[in-house]
Enzyme design. Sequence first.
Site, PDB file in Angstrom:
ATOM      1  N   THR A   7     -11.581   4.595   4.958  1.00  0.00           N
ATOM      2  CA  THR A   7     -12.649   5.026   5.834  1.00  0.00           C
ATOM      3  C   THR A   7     -13.624   6.059   5.757  1.00  0.00           C
ATOM      4  OG1 THR A   7     -10.535   6.245   7.031  1.00  0.00           O
ATOM      5  CG2 THR A   7     -11.077   3.972   7.814  1.00  0.00           C
ATOM      6  N   ASN A  13       0.842  -1.168  -0.070  1.00  0.00           N
ATOM      7  CA  ASN A  13      -0.131   0.153  -0.055  1.00  0.00           C
ATOM      8  C   ASN A  13       0.926   1.369  -0.167  1.00  0.00           C
ATOM      9  OD1 ASN A  13      -1.353   2.193   1.620  1.00  0.00           O
ATOM     10  ND2 ASN A  13      -2.974   0.882   0.901  1.00  0.00           N
ATOM     11  N   CYS A  60      -6.715   8.438   2.100  1.00  0.00           N
ATOM     12  CA  CYS A  60      -6.566   8.519   3.921  1.00  0.00           C
ATOM     13  C   CYS A  60      -6.982   9.887   3.969  1.00  0.00           C
ATOM     14  CB  CYS A  60      -5.075   8.349   4.092  1.00  0.00           C
ATOM     15  SG  CYS A  60      -4.817   8.614   5.728  1.00  0.00           S
TER      16      CYS A  60
HETATM   17  C1  LIG Z   1      -5.755   1.787  12.392  1.00  0.00           C
HETATM   18  C2  LIG Z   1      -5.873   1.977  10.916  1.00  0.00           C
HETATM   19  C3  LIG Z   1      -4.875   2.353  10.093  1.00  0.00           C
HETATM   20  C4  LIG Z   1      -5.282   2.362   8.529  1.00  0.00           C
HETATM   21  N1  LIG Z   1      -4.009   2.562   7.900  1.00  0.00           N
HETATM   22  C5  LIG Z   1      -4.304   2.508   6.578  1.00  0.00           C
HETATM   23  C6  LIG Z   1      -3.257   2.769   5.528  1.00  0.00           C
HETATM   24  O1  LIG Z   1      -2.010   2.989   5.833  1.00  0.00           O
HETATM   25  N2  LIG Z   1      -3.422   2.707   4.147  1.00  0.00           N
HETATM   26  C7  LIG Z   1      -4.824   2.644   3.597  1.00  0.00           C
HETATM   27  O2  LIG Z   1      -5.086   2.604   2.377  1.00  0.00           O
HETATM   28  N3  LIG Z   1      -5.760   2.297   4.475  1.00  0.00           N
HETATM   29  C8  LIG Z   1      -5.459   2.277   5.831  1.00  0.00           C
HETATM   30  N4  LIG Z   1      -6.648   2.077   6.688  1.00  0.00           N
HETATM   31  C9  LIG Z   1      -7.959   1.849   6.121  1.00  0.00           C
HETATM   32  C10 LIG Z   1      -8.169   0.285   5.978  1.00  0.00           C
HETATM   33  O3  LIG Z   1      -7.234  -0.272   5.233  1.00  0.00           O
HETATM   34  C11 LIG Z   1      -9.560   0.288   5.447  1.00  0.00           C
HETATM   35  O4  LIG Z   1      -9.842   0.439   4.309  1.00  0.00           O
HETATM   36  C12 LIG Z   1     -10.653   0.488   6.619  1.00  0.00           C
HETATM   37  O5  LIG Z   1     -10.303   0.497   8.052  1.00  0.00           O
HETATM   38  C13 LIG Z   1     -12.086   0.124   6.359  1.00  0.00           C
HETATM   39  O6  LIG Z   1     -12.188  -1.422   6.808  1.00  0.00           O
HETATM   40  P1  LIG Z   1     -12.529  -1.978   8.134  1.00  0.00           P
HETATM   41  O7  LIG Z   1     -13.986  -1.586   8.345  1.00  0.00           O
HETATM   42  O8  LIG Z   1     -12.519  -3.498   7.935  1.00  0.00           O
HETATM   43  O9  LIG Z   1     -11.640  -1.596   9.039  1.00  0.00           O
HETATM   44  C14 LIG Z   1      -6.450   1.868   8.241  1.00  0.00           C
HETATM   45  C15 LIG Z   1      -7.498   1.716   9.035  1.00  0.00           C
HETATM   46  C16 LIG Z   1      -7.261   1.536  10.210  1.00  0.00           C
HETATM   47  C17 LIG Z   1      -8.461   1.219  11.103  1.00  0.00           C
END
Ligand SMILES: Cc1cc2nc3c(=O)[nH]c(=O)nc-3n(C[C@H](O)[C@H](O)[C@H](O)COP(=O)(O)O)c2cc1C
Lengths: 259, 259, 315, 315
Positions: free
Chosen positions: D198, D105, D135
């Site tokens: 998110t 990523n 992000c």
């Molecule tokens: C603590 C945390 C860190 C994250 N860091 C990244 C990241 O570095 N790059 C990215 O593309 N998404 C990042 N995300 C987003 C997740 O990859 C994902 O798209 C998002 O959490 C939704 O999925 P979920 O509901 O299963 O957590 C992060 C999410 C969380 C909760």
Amino acid sequence: MEKKNIEKARILKNQALTPEIYEMVVDVGKTLDAVPGQFLNLYCKDGSRLLPRPISICEVDEKMGTFRLIYKVLGKGTEEFTTLKENEKIEYLGPLGTGFTLEESDNKEILIIGGGVGVPPLLELSKRLKGKKRVLLGFEKESILTGDFKKVAREVTVATTTGTEGIKGTVMDLLEEGEYVPDRIYSCGPKGMLKAVQAWARERNIPMELSLEERMACGIGACLVCTCKIKEGPHIEDWNYQRVCKDGPVFNGEEVVFE
Amino acid sequence: MEKKNIEKARILKNQALTPEIYEMVVDVGKTLDAVPGQFLNLYCKDGSRLLPRPISICEVDEKMGTFRLIYKVLGKGTEEFTTLKENEKIEYLGPLGTGFTLEESDNKEILIIGGGVGVPPLLELSKRLKGKKRVLLGFEKESILTGDFKKVAREVTVATTTGTEGIKGTVMDLLEEGEYVPDRIYSCGPKGMLKAVQAWARERNIPMELSLEERMACGIGACLVCTCKIKEGPHIEDWNYQRVCKDGPVFNGEEVVFE
Amino acid sequence: MISPGKRPNLTVKLSGVELKNPVMPASGTFGSGREFEEYLDLSRLGMVVTKGVADVPWKGNSTPRVAETYGGMLNSVGLQNPGIEHFIREDIPFLQTHDTRIMVNIAGRSIEEYVRVVRVLGNQPVDFLELNISCPNIKEGGVAFGTDLDMAYQVTKKVKAAATQPLIVKLSPNVTDIVAVAKACEAAGADGISLINTLLGMKMDIKTRRPVLANTFGGLSGPAIKPVALRMVYQLAKEIKIPIIGIGGISTWEDALEFILAGATAVQVGTANFRNPRVMMEIIEGLENYLKEENIDSIEELIGAGHESKEENPC
Amino acid sequence: MISPGKRPNLTVKLSGVELKNPVMPASGTFGSGREFEEYLDLSRLGMVVTKGVADVPWKGNSTPRVAETYGGMLNSVGLQNPGIEHFIREDIPFLQTHDTRIMVNIAGRSIEEYVRVVRVLGNQPVDFLELNISCPNIKEGGVAFGTDLDMAYQVTKKVKAAATQPLIVKLSPNVTDIVAVAKACEAAGADGISLINTLLGMKMDIKTRRPVLANTFGGLSGPAIKPVALRMVYQLAKEIKIPIIGIGGISTWEDALEFILAGATAVQVGTANFRNPRVMMEIIEGLENYLKEENIDSIEELIGAGHESKEENPC
Ligand SMILES: Cc1cc2nc3c(=O)[nH]c(=O)nc-3n(C[C@H](O)[C@H](O)[C@H](O)COP(=O)(O)O)c2cc1C
Ligand SMILES: Cc1cc2nc3c(=O)[nH]c(=O)nc-3n(C[C@H](O)[C@H](O)[C@H](O)COP(=O)(O)OP(=O)(O)OC[C@H]3O[C@@H](n4cnc5c(N)ncnc54)[C@H](O)[C@@H]3O)c2cc1C
Ligand SMILES: Cc1cc2nc3c(=O)[nH]c(=O)nc-3n(C[C@H](O)[C@H](O)[C@H](O)COP(=O)(O)OP(=O)(O)OC[C@H]3O[C@@H](n4cnc5c(N)ncnc54)[C@H](O)[C@@H]3O)c2cc1C
Ligand SMILES: Cc1cc2nc3c(=O)[nH]c(=O)nc-3n(C[C@H](O)[C@H](O)[C@H](O)COP(=O)(O)O)c2cc1C
Ligand code: FES
Ligand code: FES
């Protein structure tokens, strides 16, 4: 006027009747009024499940303040209910909805037709109705409540699709085979069954009451998610939505519009 | 290698020590390894609360497979914990994190400083440390665990901000007033307290270990939400984030950068 | 400081109109109040907000219209309503028997439809109009107005010109830039902004392998969406001058307080009414107790109080 | 039909590359896998998706960086990462010791930064690049690219031109029109789309009367957001030809199946890993059992199977 509220009931009994169907008896700690066909909204304890679960009143002792409920384990909410133990509390709202009309005549021929988890509310109805009651019950594999119905009805016949109990077939087979000429029909069960019952009764010009099921949110008539189509005039397009939770779940079967 | 997993512990005891602070003793049903300063991630049953709650190990019986945990009721999760009854199960992950270093010398002067819910992990530490142990404990109103500390330490002094127990004041008052010249300091408590302890120890060039607290999600080092600043070079800008859950919660106090 | 023996003051001024307290139902979750009369005293509410009403009756979408989701729910009612004439005949007289303010939520598929409803309401005893340009459950109009800056401006301007009562515009969260939409409405003359309407979502039934809702998509509401709603209120509070009504997942007095701190002058409670028909009473009492315990004279002191002071004093 | 004794086939083809199964972690919730080794066998996963990596180390935001919400959580990590050089030195060799695919990523604040990372990775043994243009936790770049059609197109095009491996573009749900953004990325040469990142949200601390997160806003994830994510996957499935990786609140095999039925070729599991570090194993096993019970030969038969047939046959 005193306002209604969510109440707590104490669980007197909560046990499996079949692997999938449970019986729960609760004590609400006060006298109450209830009409057969009405339901309770039961609340899940787990906060991820917000909406109350509508469960029909199977039997009620108004003086003792107890309800008997029969529920099938379908998803997460009913699964949660199975874990409740004697003396634990469950929150509920109700009785809610508009139940069956109780005719007052002793010499009427009454036909009561139930399918699956549509059967439980017909028990309290059968207890309260006067007249000569015949009961047709359809299940997939195992029957429930037939013993209870036998105590209050003249005749109880069972069909199961697997043939495990009673005749192999559906309540519609019972209906076609028996030579019934009832004055009135009461029915609750899956939509397909109700539609078939409606067609059968219409052909014969027999008045009927049908209890419908629809997914609900509020259960008290405010959100309009639980609507069904009810005829409001002579033409086929003359229907309006009514609320299963408030205007029903029991409707004049003549007026229900099935798709 | 066998993979680790969420486990179930049986609750042996769960009772209030003060109106706000509870003691829970659980049986994990197997022998285990744990280092003082490590924590368990406790799971809520209510699905609306997803994240596990980190709670320090207050005491552990590795052979019997029991943990003693002391927790303060702060929000919804710890409130849920108070409702658990004897013999019920609670799910947990752990022990997690990097605990205190246990020095092996008998004649060292050890000063142990705890504040509030930072006090519990210092009990198992005090039991395991050799040396001459003096313990300073600070609370708001009511003390906890002082009796337990007295069994394993040479001296236990208490301060409460309300003056209800011990001297009226904070552990920093105890520290300033006593004439301590320890060889080593171990401390756990609120950030403000740790910062003051660090300043006091730095001035006197005394090595220390501090146990930090930070909001967590995974508790196993993967999500990077629980970082703290740790010095990595001679200059004030030379710091890097480390993870309280995995690299800590216990750090070499000399290297912790407080804001 | 509250003078001894005095009750804390929950009244708020919304676009010049005083409300008893900042708590009211969200449109579409309370009917016109009648169904809730058994459960609570309508006169205790800051206002009653009615279900959306259009110029003519709408039948709404097919069932199933609801699906529960984790910490929330989806609905696809599609603004079923009996039309403005029926509403004026049945619902306004009913609401008038209670000592409460009335806000009528207005649905439309075109600017003309909205304007027609507003005109008919012009001589009616209602206190506020809430223009719903954010319903995700109808094909034309509805959300289209709320997601296009120019359309949001146009519909607000024309409706405002036709309106007698203060006009609150209700916004959709399904946009890239909520501030821009709110500013367009403010520029067009809106007297206030309410937000959020539901997030567009869906659920699959893995047994039938089909969407659960007959309409495929529905609006997501409930505690699950609270963080998004709160963020939008907070963002707007710094950018617009007209008052904000916060909506989205509010289920406890603490939730309501979060929105007020973020900058909401009042709050609407939606889905929470389905779980507990008395919940608004509990929220009002909770806020009152909080003010008492914190020794705060008036809840108005708290509106927007959660904004970082660094923003007032940027250095 | 599964031949007797045969195990159901969980393999899926993603942009021409075969994965053992459609289940992988979501970036930022799994580190580079090392921390999860104690809990599960990395070789069982369809792929490992690493945390976001930039061209130079980033420190991320101040703490608190997390707040729990109803059925979800907010994070404001802000893409803390040790930079691409450290990543290549430490993480790739570690991942190579496992029999799994690798997706890196990529974080950036400008097109040039993204391109630099991609170039450095050109000769590395990684299978996929995931371009994070979504992000919400960084001020410049990040989500700005994901919410502006033209920028989404430009960054995808330039990064694709520099890339050796298939390029998945990860989209933000904080937009009015997800289909338009996805189409822009597809037109610019993206080999796949992953979504959702998110939702932007916040939480207030009523005790301090300040936002809980040091950064005020954070990204909402977890089961609470699943309906929004699923809806977006479903919307895209009909509109783009490149494969979709579904993300958002997936916590059970049923959740994963919903996304596959909606049109996802693969799924990512994020927040659920924080509650149960073995959850992806359970999801893989659950899908396998489902295929067995339903007598389905290959999971690929289910991709997009939840779309109404009326759409294939509009009449
Ligand atoms: C603590 C945390 C860190 C994250 N860091 C990244 C990241 O570095 N790059 C990215 O593309 N998404 C990042 N995300 C987003 C997740 O990859 C994902 O798209 C998002 O959490 C939704 O999925 P979920 O509901 O299963 O957590 C992060 C999410 C969380 C909760
Ligand atoms: C008026 C009425 C009376 C009922 N009486 C009985 C009864 O006596 N015994 C019995 O076993 N069942 C009865 N049902 C059906 C019962 O409400 C559902 O089976 C139950 O809500 C499923 O909950 P769950 O959490 O297990 O399923 P889930 O699928 O997890 O539920 C998710 C959501 O969908 C709703 N839902 C799911 N299936 C149904 C359904 N078939 N009908 C309505 N809502 C549904 C739930 O209420 C919940 O909001 C009745 C339904 C209605 C409308
Ligand atoms: C390494 C470590 C060890 C700890 N040991 C103990 C202990 O032995 N005894 C004890 O009483 N407390 C301890 N805490 C604090 C304890 O984790 C929190 O008080 C608890 O998580 C609050 O949960 P809640 O649901 O009651 O509060 P809520 O406010 O409802 O929690 C919401 C979220 O915030 C998190 N959170 C809230 N407050 C804190 C906090 N102070 N620190 C970390 N996370 C927080 C929760 O984990 C949860 O994710 C420890 C914290 C850490 C990081
Ligand atoms: C069943 C239902 C019907 C709704 N009908 C309307 C409506 O008619 N007009 C409107 O503006 N919003 C309508 N909404 C949106 C709510 O007013 C509110 O904006 C949304 O549900 C978010 O708040 P909540 O999370 O508290 O429910 C409806 C919501 C639900 C759940
Ligand atoms: S469930 Fe709300 S109106 Fe029937
Ligand atoms: S809590 Fe996830 S890295 Fe520490």
